[in-house]
Design a protein around this motif. Structure first.
Motif, PDB file in Angstrom:
ATOM      1  N   SER A  17      -6.523 -59.388 -29.092  1.00 43.84           N
ATOM      2  CA  SER A  17      -7.741 -58.334 -28.354  1.00 43.84           C
ATOM      3  C   SER A  17      -8.769 -59.136 -28.292  1.00 43.84           C
ATOM      4  N   ARG A  18      -9.564 -58.398 -27.085  1.00 41.22           N
ATOM      5  CA  ARG A  18     -10.951 -58.872 -26.936  1.00 41.22           C
ATOM      6  C   ARG A  18     -11.825 -58.434 -28.123  1.00 41.22           C
ATOM      7  N   GLN A  19     -12.969 -59.557 -28.194  1.00 45.86           N
ATOM      8  CA  GLN A  19     -13.890 -59.041 -29.645  1.00 45.86           C
ATOM      9  C   GLN A  19     -15.135 -58.551 -28.917  1.00 45.86           C
ATOM     10  N   ILE A  20     -15.598 -57.516 -29.528  1.00 43.52           N
ATOM     11  CA  ILE A  20     -16.826 -56.748 -29.243  1.00 43.52           C
ATOM     12  C   ILE A  20     -17.788 -56.862 -30.135  1.00 43.52           C
ATOM     13  N   MET A  21     -19.058 -56.600 -30.303  1.00 46.17           N
ATOM     14  CA  MET A  21     -20.103 -56.397 -31.559  1.00 46.17           C
ATOM     15  C   MET A  21     -20.285 -54.804 -31.886  1.00 46.17           C
ATOM     16  N   VAL A  22     -20.284 -54.530 -32.778  1.00 47.63           N
ATOM     17  CA  VAL A  22     -21.063 -53.245 -33.292  1.00 47.63           C
ATOM     18  C   VAL A  22     -22.203 -53.545 -34.346  1.00 47.63           C
ATOM     19  N   GLY A  23     -23.202 -53.541 -33.385  1.00 44.39           N
ATOM     20  CA  GLY A  23     -24.406 -54.125 -34.317  1.00 44.39           C
ATOM     21  C   GLY A  23     -24.327 -55.620 -34.323  1.00 44.39           C
ATOM     22  N   ASN A  24     -24.476 -55.958 -35.922  1.00 46.46           N
ATOM     23  CA  ASN A  24     -24.177 -57.344 -36.182  1.00 46.46           C
ATOM     24  C   ASN A  24     -22.748 -57.710 -36.770  1.00 46.46           C
ATOM     25  N   VAL A  25     -21.700 -56.632 -36.655  1.00 42.46           N
ATOM     26  CA  VAL A  25     -20.447 -56.705 -37.013  1.00 42.46           C
ATOM     27  C   VAL A  25     -19.296 -56.991 -35.851  1.00 42.46           C
ATOM     28  N   PRO A  26     -18.570 -58.181 -35.756  1.00 47.04           N
ATOM     29  CA  PRO A  26     -17.580 -58.325 -34.900  1.00 47.04           C
ATOM     30  C   PRO A  26     -16.430 -57.235 -35.098  1.00 47.04           C
ATOM     31  N   VAL A  27     -15.770 -56.896 -34.162  1.00 48.26           N
ATOM     32  CA  VAL A  27     -14.695 -56.224 -34.068  1.00 48.26           C
ATOM     33  C   VAL A  27     -13.815 -56.627 -33.002  1.00 48.26           C
ATOM     34  N   GLY A  28     -12.415 -57.005 -33.444  1.00 51.58           N
ATOM     35  CA  GLY A  28     -11.230 -57.511 -32.575  1.00 51.58           C
ATOM     36  C   GLY A  28     -11.396 -58.977 -32.505  1.00 51.58           C
ATOM     37  N   GLY A  29     -10.422 -59.503 -31.632  1.00 50.42           N
ATOM     38  CA  GLY A  29     -10.262 -61.030 -31.768  1.00 50.42           C
ATOM     39  C   GLY A  29      -9.602 -61.460 -33.069  1.00 50.42           C
ATOM     40  N   ASP A  30     -10.379 -62.374 -33.606  1.00 49.25           N
ATOM     41  CA  ASP A  30      -9.977 -63.094 -35.062  1.00 49.25           C
ATOM     42  C   ASP A  30     -11.113 -62.455 -36.044  1.00 49.25           C
ATOM     43  N   ALA A  31     -11.563 -61.544 -35.866  1.00 51.59           N
ATOM     44  CA  ALA A  31     -12.518 -60.864 -36.922  1.00 51.59           C
ATOM     45  C   ALA A  31     -11.953 -60.145 -37.950  1.00 51.59           C
TER      46      ALA A  31
END
Length: 374
Positions: A17-31
């Protein structure tokens, strides 16, 4: 070395999946898969809401959602955001101005359905506010609030209707060149939610927020969530999760972590392996585990502890844990450290001693991690 590298039956290939940021928390990708919860205080109760957010964060919540139903809640959000340590998702329904106000108030993400907040002009205004204030967006499809035309088309809430709704909302954001979004398609029916998420995972590369909505109370909701979310996570679907319980938000966080821990996807704190106890037990297993769960809540280091009542399975389980205790006879048992027999211990002082051993092992693990990083 990762256990997965030598035990392929534990491998869970994650959906890309693509990665996005929720504030300083990465969501998606390899997070790492993040754990969320939602406050149930009145948002206008600023002190109470801050306290609940912080309690959730202390329990391990990476992200916390707060409902913003009116202008007073938007104003309260301005006071709340600077006082908490985790990103805040503003829960918005229908009122586009609340979305703009929440972005301006410092929310890290807006939970909206773009198709439900008014005409195209209003949608563009909310998207602009999100972009201007570095807000991501979560599209939140729910089986209980599907659009009327979809209900007329499909006759009832169903996975096809939910996915079509989600893709319609995605198109609105993409048509406005906004791509910092994740998506959920929740249902209280485990089968419907799982089927919808499986279809959605094939239809988009957006990060997916998992949840079984309105799952119920602590016991029933935990079981429904474990079945539904566990099934999806095991198949590699899911970038962030929320367990929805009619209970304290802290309990949602605990259950979320336990689900991830059981699949080897995320580790935090002590994973206690314990037997159900029987007539063979050399000590009161149930009371001991209850006491240790409370006494070890402060440990955040990922580690394992086995508490087994007798020598049938105890030594074998202890081989695989950081700290172990196996009941024996004559009021004493055996302590295992790093899988090896260490010393005998009387039942009378076992809880205090085990807590000390766990704390020492946690400190050792942390020191080893620091040394390895250096």
């Amino acid at each position: 070395m990762s256990l997965h590298s030598i035990r392929p039956w534990r491998d869970i290939p994650r959906r890309k999946s693509r990665q996005i940021m929720v504030g300083n928390v990465p969501v998606g990708g390899d997070a790492p898969i993040t754990v969320q919860t939602m406050t149930n205080t009145l948002t206008t109760d600023v002190a109470g809401t801050i306290a609940q957010i912080q309690a959730s964060a202390d329990a391990g919540a990476d992200i916390v959602r707060v409902s913003v139903p009116d202008e007073a809640s938007s104003k309260a959000l301005r006071e709340i955001v600077p006082e908490v340590s985790v990103p805040i998702v503003a829960d918005i329904h229908f009122h586009y101005k609340r979305g703009i106000e929440a972005a301006e108030a410092g929310a890290a993400c807006l939970r909206i359905n773009p198709g439900n907040i008014g005409d195209e002009k209003r949608v563009r205004e909310v998207i602009k506010a999100a972009r201007d204030h570095n807000c991501s967006i979560r599209i939140g499809v729910n089986a209980g609030s599907l659009e009327r035309h979809l209900l007329e088309k499909y006759g009832e809430p169903c996975p096809d209707a939910m996915v079509e709704s989600g893709l319609d909302h995605i198109k609105i954001l993409q048509d406005n060149d906004f791509h910092e979004f994740k998506i959920s398609c929740k249902a209280s029916d485990v089968f419907m939610a799982a089927a919808a998420y499986q279809q959605l995972a094939d239809a988009t590369d957006a990060p997916i927020h998992l949840g079984i909505t309105e799952a119920g109370g602590l016991m029933s909701g935990t079981i429904k969530s474990a079945i539904g979310l566990g099934n999806l996570l095991w198949s590699g679907i899911g970038d962030t999760i929320r367990v929805s319980l009619s209970a304290d938000p802290v309990e949602e966080v605990k259950v979320g972590y336990e689900i991830l821990k059981s699949l080897g996807l995320r580790h935090r704190g002590v994973n206690i392996i314990s037997c159900p106890s029987c007539a063979r037990q050399g000590f009161d297993v149930i009371k001991t585990v209850e006491a240790l769960e409370k006494r070890l809540e402060h440990i955040k280091t990922p580690m394992s502890l086995s508490i087994i009542g007798c020598v049938v399975n105890g030594p074998g389980e202890a081989l695989m844990t950081d700290v172990g205790f196996t009941g024996g006879g004559a009021g004493s048992g055996m302590v295992y450290l790093a899988g090896k027999q260490s010393h005998k211990l009387g039942n009378e002082g076992m809880i205090e001693h085990i807590v000390e051993q766990v704390e020492e092992r946690a400190a050792q693990i942390e020191a080893e991690a620091v040394k390895a990083a250096e």
